[in-house]
Structure formats: structure tokens, C-alpha cells
Design a protein around this motif. Structure first.
Motif, PDB file in Angstrom:
ATOM      1  N   THR A   1       0.665  -1.055   0.080  1.00 26.14           N
ATOM      2  CA  THR A   1       0.044   0.177   0.020  1.00 26.14           C
ATOM      3  C   THR A   1       1.079   1.304   0.098  1.00 26.14           C
TER       4      THR A   1
ATOM      5  N   HIS B   1      -2.421   5.005   0.963  1.00 32.78           N
ATOM      6  CA  HIS B   1      -3.769   4.293   1.269  1.00 32.78           C
ATOM      7  C   HIS B   1      -4.392   3.895   0.029  1.00 32.78           C
ATOM      8  N   LYS B   2      -3.662   3.626  -1.012  1.00 34.41           N
ATOM      9  CA  LYS B   2      -3.772   2.953  -2.129  1.00 34.41           C
ATOM     10  C   LYS B   2      -3.191   1.444  -2.465  1.00 34.41           C
ATOM     11  N   ASN B   3      -3.814   0.309  -2.684  1.00 40.29           N
ATOM     12  CA  ASN B   3      -3.250  -0.885  -2.731  1.00 40.29           C
ATOM     13  C   ASN B   3      -2.453  -0.957  -4.303  1.00 40.29           C
ATOM     14  N   ALA B   4      -1.060  -0.663  -4.383  1.00 40.13           N
ATOM     15  CA  ALA B   4      -0.341  -0.916  -5.684  1.00 40.13           C
ATOM     16  C   ALA B   4      -0.230  -2.227  -5.930  1.00 40.13           C
TER      17      ALA B   4
ATOM     18  N   ASP C   1      -2.506  -5.833  -4.684  1.00 43.44           N
ATOM     19  CA  ASP C   1      -3.741  -6.186  -4.062  1.00 43.44           C
ATOM     20  C   ASP C   1      -4.138  -7.740  -3.778  1.00 43.44           C
TER      21      ASP C   1
ATOM     22  N   HIS D   1      -4.342  -3.110 -12.343  1.00 43.18           N
ATOM     23  CA  HIS D   1      -4.706  -2.124 -11.315  1.00 43.18           C
ATOM     24  C   HIS D   1      -4.228  -2.854  -9.957  1.00 43.18           C
TER      25      HIS D   1
END
Length: 230
Positions: free
Chosen positions: A12, A15-18, A20, A209
Motif C-alpha cells: 500500500t 492508502h492505495k493498494n499498488a 492487491d 490495477h
């Protein structure tokens, strides 16, 4: 046997999962084509596997050794990687690059060893030409020679065909097939273009993504493509 496995791997940033919750399975002796758009998480996963970054959660194994084990450092000694940019000195020849990097890494190489590495990547006839005057394809092959110094069982290559002309791509393909078939090396190679990998990969992982969409063998992919065109 899988030489690499990841288990719900997460990385992460802001706060974004590179990456996932990725579960990858890379068989020993395979050429695993890792396919995804730019920014899909390919490079981040390679950075996690090489220890350039630490997972936010989840885990992975290299040759059966968990990243949470102190033995992971030993396991990584059997791996080489070119992630983002190959490390070389532009003002040096190919031979000098190999020699001085071997000193820096503490790898003992004889003159014969250096000759063998140059021959392996088809740079034995470049003489005193400096690396800064190499074509992009030649620089990629020198980078691979540097990555081969520790005689790895596993090699990670991040978008190595980027910017290469058709002949450079063909030369690199031939070299990777040779390393895989003659030396049994497992290769994880990423690209955002499937057609660059279809002539060499035995297995594929498709990522988008940060999520692993599918893992499939080359044969299964060919069968899928045939069915979709009939």
C-alpha cells in the motif's frame, strides 16, 4: 515445484493498494511472462521479491523459503534482478563493467569467467567500446551479464524489451531461451505488451490495477485464442 509463490501479497502507498492480495505461482524452470499495463503493479511485486520494498501484508516464498524467515537472505543469493534500470558505468567497457562490479559484490571471477559471460550475452567482440556507445539492446545484454555473475537459478527482468528495435528484441529473446533451456534458469519477465512475450513464455500472469487477473500456461492461452477466433 514453484520457485516463487505469493500469498495474499499487499503493498500500500498513500492508502492505495499498488499490489492487491496477489497470489502468484511461478514454476521452477519456467519463463513466466508477467503482463499488465504500466502502473499495474508489476515493478512493485519485483521490488518486494528482491527486498527493495517490504510488503504491507501477506507473504511470499522464494524456493520454499518465506520472506519472514531469516534464511530469505540466503535464498535471494540464488536470484538476480534487473528492476527499472540495469546498473553499469557508461564510461567503462563491457569487460571492465563486469570486472569492477564483481570486485564491488565480492564475486571472484577469473579472466576466463569474464570471457564466458561476454560470450554468453554475445558481447565478446565489442573490444574497447564504452558502454555509453552501446545500442540499447547491447546495454540490456550487458545488464544481463552483470546479473549472471552470481550464477543465479532465478532471474527477474522488469520490462527489458522496452525501447528495443525488432532485432534487439529478437536477440534478447534468443538469449533468454538459451539461459532457460541450457542452464535451467527460471525467468520472470514483465511487459505491458503480450506479443513481446508470446514467443518465449511458458506461463503467464495477467495483472491489472494491482490485482492478479489470471494465471495460465502458454498452451492454455493458445487454445483460448483459437476458440475465440472460431
Amino acid at each position: 515445484m514453484n520457485i516463487i509463490e505469493t500469498h495474499d501479497l499487499v503493498k500500500t502507498y498513500a492508502h492505495k493498494n499498488a499490489v492487491d492480495h496477489v497470489n502468484m505461482h511461478i514454476p521452477q524452470g519456467s519463463i513466466y511472462g508477467f503482463v499488465g499495463e504500466n502502473g499495474s503493479g508489476k515493478t512493485t511485486i519485483m521490488r518486494l521479491l528482491t527486498g527493495l520494498a517490504e510488503p504491507t501484508s501477506g507473504s511470499f516464498t522464494l524456493n520454499g523459503v518465506s520472506n519472514k524467515s531469516s534464511k530469505i537472505y540466503e535464498a535471494r543469493k540464488q536470484m538476480s534482478a534487473i528492476v527499472e534500470v540495469a546498473s553499469m558505468v557508461p564510461s567503462m567497457t563491457a569487460r571492465d563493467n563486469i570486472y569492477y562490479q564483481s570486485l564491488y559484490l565480492g564475486v571472484k571471477l577469473t579472466e576466463e569467467d569474464i570471457n564466458e559471460l561476454l560470450k554468453k550475452v554475445h558481447l565478446e567482440n565489442v573490444g574497447n567500446k564504452k558502454a555509453k556507445n552501446f545500442s540499447l539492446g547491447m546495454r540490456q545484454r550487458l545488464g544481463i551479464a552483470l546479473a549472471l555473475m552470481n550464477k543465479p537459478k532465478l532471474m527477474l527482468l522488469d520490462e527489458p524489451m522496452n525501447g528495443l528495435d525488432p532485432q534487439g528484441i529478437a536477440d534478447l529473446r534468443d538469449l533468454l531461451i538459451e539461459l532457460n533451456e541450457k542452464e535451467g534458469m527460471t525467468i520472470l519477465i514483465s511487459s505491458h505488451i503480450l506479443s513481446e512475450l508470446e514467443k518465449i513464455a511458458s506461463h503467464y500472469g495477467f495483472i491489472s490495477h494491482g490485482k492478479l487477473v489470471e494465471e495460465i500456461t502458454a498452451k492454455e492461452l493458445q487454445n483460448k485464442c483459437r476458440k475465440s477466433t472460431t
